[in-house]
Design a protein around this motif. Sequence first.
Motif, mmCIF file in Angstrom:
data_model
loop_
_atom_site.group_PDB
_atom_site.id
_atom_site.type_symbol
_atom_site.label_atom_id
_atom_site.label_comp_id
_atom_site.label_asym_id
_atom_site.label_seq_id
_atom_site.Cartn_x
_atom_site.Cartn_y
_atom_site.Cartn_z
ATOM 1 N N PRO A 1 -18.370 7.683 -3.718
ATOM 2 C CA PRO A 1 -17.671 8.826 -4.302
ATOM 3 C C PRO A 1 -18.507 9.363 -5.463
ATOM 4 N N THR A 2 -18.517 10.672 -5.647
ATOM 5 C CA THR A 2 -19.325 11.237 -6.732
ATOM 6 C C THR A 2 -18.658 12.449 -7.347
ATOM 7 N N ASP A 3 -18.839 12.582 -8.651
ATOM 8 C CA ASP A 3 -18.379 13.777 -9.360
ATOM 9 C C ASP A 3 -19.540 14.464 -10.064
ATOM 10 N N GLY A 4 -20.781 14.002 -9.744
ATOM 11 C CA GLY A 4 -21.963 14.602 -10.331
ATOM 12 C C GLY A 4 -22.328 14.074 -11.700
ATOM 13 N N SER A 5 -21.524 13.171 -12.261
ATOM 14 C CA SER A 5 -21.806 12.617 -13.590
ATOM 15 C C SER A 5 -23.022 11.697 -13.540
ATOM 16 N N LYS A 6 -23.528 11.324 -14.706
ATOM 17 C CA LYS A 6 -24.708 10.453 -14.762
ATOM 18 C C LYS A 6 -24.440 9.115 -14.094
ATOM 19 N N GLN A 7 -23.256 8.557 -14.350
ATOM 20 C CA GLN A 7 -22.951 7.266 -13.742
ATOM 21 C C GLN A 7 -22.819 7.380 -12.224
ATOM 22 N N ALA A 8 -22.277 8.503 -11.747
ATOM 23 C CA ALA A 8 -22.177 8.716 -10.307
ATOM 24 C C ALA A 8 -23.563 8.896 -9.693
ATOM 25 N N VAL B 1 -13.798 14.376 -4.740
ATOM 26 C CA VAL B 1 -12.348 14.567 -4.764
ATOM 27 C C VAL B 1 -11.971 15.633 -5.784
ATOM 28 N N VAL B 2 -11.300 16.673 -5.320
ATOM 29 C CA VAL B 2 -10.752 17.691 -6.217
ATOM 30 C C VAL B 2 -9.451 17.122 -6.781
ATOM 31 N N GLY C 1 -18.175 20.851 -6.293
ATOM 32 C CA GLY C 1 -18.293 19.759 -5.335
ATOM 33 C C GLY C 1 -19.311 20.044 -4.251
ATOM 34 N N GLU C 2 -19.331 21.271 -3.757
ATOM 35 C CA GLU C 2 -20.293 21.650 -2.722
ATOM 36 C C GLU C 2 -21.728 21.497 -3.223
#
Length: 301
Positions: free
Chosen positions: A167-174, A197-198, A222-223
Amino acid sequence: MYTDILIPTGGSDHVKPAIRYGLSLARRYDATVHALHVIDSSPIERKLELTAIETDLETLTDTWYDAGDAATQEIATQASEQGLDAVTEIRRGIPAREIASYITDAGIDLVCMGTRGHTGLDRFLLGSVTARVVRTVDVPVLSVKSRPTEEMSDSELLEDFENILVPTDGSKQAQEAVKHALDLARTYEATLHVLYVVDRGAYASRPGWTWDELQQVLEQSGEKILENVRSQADADGVSTVTEIHHGVPHQSILDYCEQHSIDFVVLGTHGRSGLSRQLVGSVTERVLRSSDVPVLTVRGA
């Protein structure tokens, strides 16, 4: 990516799945296996403090050392049978503290730990050894739940990964988690599933926005994030499936695992104090508590 893999063991059955996965990873990465048993001295020391008895702990029964030696040698034997190098060590002290110390001393870059199933992981998140290690160490930690053999999939029985979810939200940890997930997918020739996930909960943090406006922005974000991971995967020759879901993040992750036969999850965590600070109610905590498949937690840079 992994050269030294640590498997802490107390010799109990719930550690066996973690041993299987640890050895599988060691084979794939040609890594050295480290088997560590820590004799928990804290109860003894507290008792001695309360009774004011002066005793050299080294003179206590050798039974604990014998049990630790048997547990670590069992892992070393299995490693040797699979052509792997193994190191064994027995330490005495506070288990989580000694595990963290060993990680530093031996240059460990991955830890594989067992948990005790659904109720056990609830306890583990309230202060057991695994929880403390997940919260505090800087290296990735693989938490493997103990389950009856008849409940395990073919890929689990073979200690193999066919479908890996990040799962990813684009953050550094992700992004850090994505690096590990890509490498694992390439190494195991697995399909990498990437989920964004929205979260409607984000609506509360954007006063003045309508939900439709925010949802559109989140979907567009997200895209872009998924496209970035797809590009990395294509460059690495990794097959991917990317999806955007709407809902509560941890539940969406768990639902996705069930619907797509996911057998390995990679999750990013915040800095050294982040998971501890956000442990109760965090996405990572909820997934760790409820997931039946192994979960690799990767600390963000």
